[in-house]
Design a protein around this motif. Structure first.
Motif, short mmCIF file in Angstrom:
data_model
loop_
_atom_site.label_atom_id
_atom_site.label_comp_id
_atom_site.label_asym_id
_atom_site.label_seq_id
_atom_site.Cartn_x
_atom_site.Cartn_y
_atom_site.Cartn_z
N PRO A 144 0.80 -1.24 0.00
CA PRO A 144 0.00 0.00 0.00
C PRO A 144 0.83 1.28 0.00
CG PRO A 144 -0.87 -1.59 1.57
CD PRO A 144 0.43 -2.13 1.10
N GLN A 145 2.05 1.24 0.53
CA GLN A 145 2.85 2.46 0.58
C GLN A 145 3.22 2.96 -0.82
OE1 GLN A 145 3.77 -0.51 1.65
NE2 GLN A 145 5.91 -0.99 1.17
N TYR A 146 3.14 2.07 -1.83
CA TYR A 146 3.44 2.48 -3.20
C TYR A 146 2.30 3.23 -3.86
CZ TYR A 146 7.44 -0.75 -2.99
OH TYR A 146 8.60 -1.39 -2.65
N CYS A 147 1.12 3.20 -3.26
CA CYS A 147 -0.03 3.87 -3.87
C CYS A 147 0.20 5.37 -4.01
CB CYS A 147 -1.29 3.62 -3.02
SG CYS A 147 -1.85 1.90 -3.01
N GLN A 148 0.94 5.95 -3.07
CA GLN A 148 1.18 7.39 -3.11
C GLN A 148 2.06 7.79 -4.29
OE1 GLN A 148 3.75 8.61 0.27
NE2 GLN A 148 3.99 6.42 0.65
N CYS A 149 2.75 6.83 -4.89
CA CYS A 149 3.62 7.13 -6.03
C CYS A 149 2.83 7.33 -7.32
CB CYS A 149 4.63 6.00 -6.23
SG CYS A 149 5.75 5.74 -4.83
N TRP A 150 1.54 7.06 -7.29
CA TRP A 150 0.70 7.24 -8.47
C TRP A 150 0.11 8.64 -8.53
CZ3 TRP A 150 -0.50 3.63 -12.39
CH2 TRP A 150 0.08 2.38 -12.22
N GLY A 151 0.40 9.47 -7.55
CA GLY A 151 -0.12 10.83 -7.56
C GLY A 151 -1.17 11.04 -6.50
N SER A 152 -2.18 11.85 -6.81
CA SER A 152 -3.23 12.14 -5.83
C SER A 152 -4.01 10.86 -5.51
CB SER A 152 -4.18 13.21 -6.38
OG SER A 152 -4.78 12.76 -7.58
N ARG A 153 -4.74 10.92 -4.42
CA ARG A 153 -5.47 9.73 -3.98
C ARG A 153 -6.47 9.27 -5.04
NH1 ARG A 153 -5.63 7.62 1.02
NH2 ARG A 153 -7.72 6.83 0.54
N MET A 154 -6.51 7.96 -5.20
CA MET A 154 -7.46 7.36 -6.13
C MET A 154 -8.86 7.33 -5.54
SD MET A 154 -6.28 6.00 -9.12
CE MET A 154 -7.19 4.48 -9.38
N SER A 155 -8.93 7.24 -4.22
CA SER A 155 -10.22 7.05 -3.55
C SER A 155 -10.42 8.11 -2.48
CB SER A 155 -10.26 5.66 -2.92
OG SER A 155 -9.28 5.55 -1.90
N PRO A 156 -11.66 8.24 -1.98
CA PRO A 156 -11.88 9.15 -0.85
C PRO A 156 -11.10 8.69 0.38
CG PRO A 156 -13.95 8.53 -1.90
CD PRO A 156 -12.90 7.64 -2.48
N GLU A 157 -10.98 9.56 1.35
CA GLU A 157 -10.18 9.28 2.54
C GLU A 157 -10.64 8.03 3.28
OE1 GLU A 157 -7.46 10.58 3.68
OE2 GLU A 157 -7.23 12.24 2.26
N HIS A 158 -11.95 7.78 3.28
CA HIS A 158 -12.47 6.68 4.08
C HIS A 158 -12.42 5.34 3.34
CE1 HIS A 158 -15.92 7.74 1.57
NE2 HIS A 158 -16.45 6.57 1.87
N VAL A 159 -11.94 5.34 2.08
CA VAL A 159 -11.88 4.11 1.29
C VAL A 159 -10.42 3.76 1.00
CG1 VAL A 159 -12.54 3.01 -0.88
CG2 VAL A 159 -14.11 4.61 0.23
N ASP A 160 -10.05 2.52 1.28
CA ASP A 160 -8.70 2.05 0.99
C ASP A 160 -8.44 2.15 -0.52
OD1 ASP A 160 -6.32 0.64 0.63
OD2 ASP A 160 -6.81 -0.84 2.18
N GLU A 161 -7.35 2.78 -0.89
CA GLU A 161 -7.03 2.98 -2.31
C GLU A 161 -6.91 1.66 -3.07
OE1 GLU A 161 -3.58 5.81 -1.76
OE2 GLU A 161 -4.53 6.66 -3.54
#
Length: 231
Positions: free
Chosen positions: A112-129
């Motif tokens: 999951p720590q790699y998700c931030q390398c794709w740019g802005s969040r893919m999902s809302p704050e309350h949903v796991d990307e």
């Protein structure tokens, strides 16, 4: 939801089109060259001693027209073969790019720590990307199956209807789909995206989804769901 296996004839036909076109074009080119080479000899043998040279000339002119048509046909077949080869090359190149992208997405799901390398969040704050990344893989998987003939329209709509009966896929397509834009289906993949948009809008109009977002348990955190305590 089990996808039908792609029709064997589709893959077999795709592999056979290029060799068949190449074989036909080769035969036509060789035939045109042979006819062009031996025709003077044939005409000379048939009309040797003939004093009416105009007849032989007319035959030669007729042959010239036929030869030009044959050469044009051969050129057309060769051009079609080149187009097929380019399309196949482009298809294989796109498949390679898609596969590399999928590998990167799977890596982000596993880490999951790699998700931030794709740019802005893919999902809302309350949903796991990772849920959104997984939704993306599902759509891509169905798109490929549709392109290869492994899904009928009826099957695709049934899958999408069930897909959008869950809150997370709806949130995903609301953010990352083009349902609000007019899309003209120029390709088979484009036609599938039209189906996705249609089923999404139908689901939205039908009311709330039957399955709400289910937060993942926070293992190991004090007071979190799924926390195991030892006496």
């Amino acid at each position: 939801m089990a996808l039908r296996r792609p029709q064997p004839l589709n893959d077999l036909g795709r592999r056979l089109v290029r060799p068949v076109l190449l074989a036909v074009s080769t035969v036509l080119l060789i035939g045109a060259l042979l006819v062009a080479t031996v025709s003077p000899v044939i005409i000379d043998a048939l009309y040797r001693g003939e004093r009416d040279f105009s007849r032989a000339s007319n035959i030669g002119q007729a042959y010239g027209a036929a030869s030009a048509l044959l050469a044009a046909l051969a050129l057309t077949v060769v051009s079609a073969s080149l187009v097929v080869q380019y399309s196949q090359f482009r298809y294989e190149r796109l498949q390679t790019v898609y596969q590399h992208t999928e590998d990167l997405v799977k890596l982000a799901i596993e880490n999951p720590q790699y998700c931030q390398c794709w740019g802005s969040r893919m999902s809302p704050e309350h949903v796991d990307e990772r849920l959104f990344y997984y939704c993306s893989l599902v759509i891509k998987s169905w798109t490929r199956a549709w392109e290869r003939g492994g899904l009928t329209e009826r099957e695709a709509r049934n899958f999408l209807k069930s897909f959008f009966d869950s809150e997370v896929p709806r949130l995903f397509w609301q953010r990352h789909g083009d349902w609000h834009l007019y899309r003209k289906a120029r390709t088979r993949a484009g036609r599938f995206m039209v189906l996705v948009n249609e089923e999404y809008l139908i689901a939205i109009k039908s009311g709330p989804p039957s399955r709400s977002h289910e937060p993942a348990p926070h293992i190991g955190r004090p007071g979190g769901r799924g926390t195991q305590r030892t006496e």
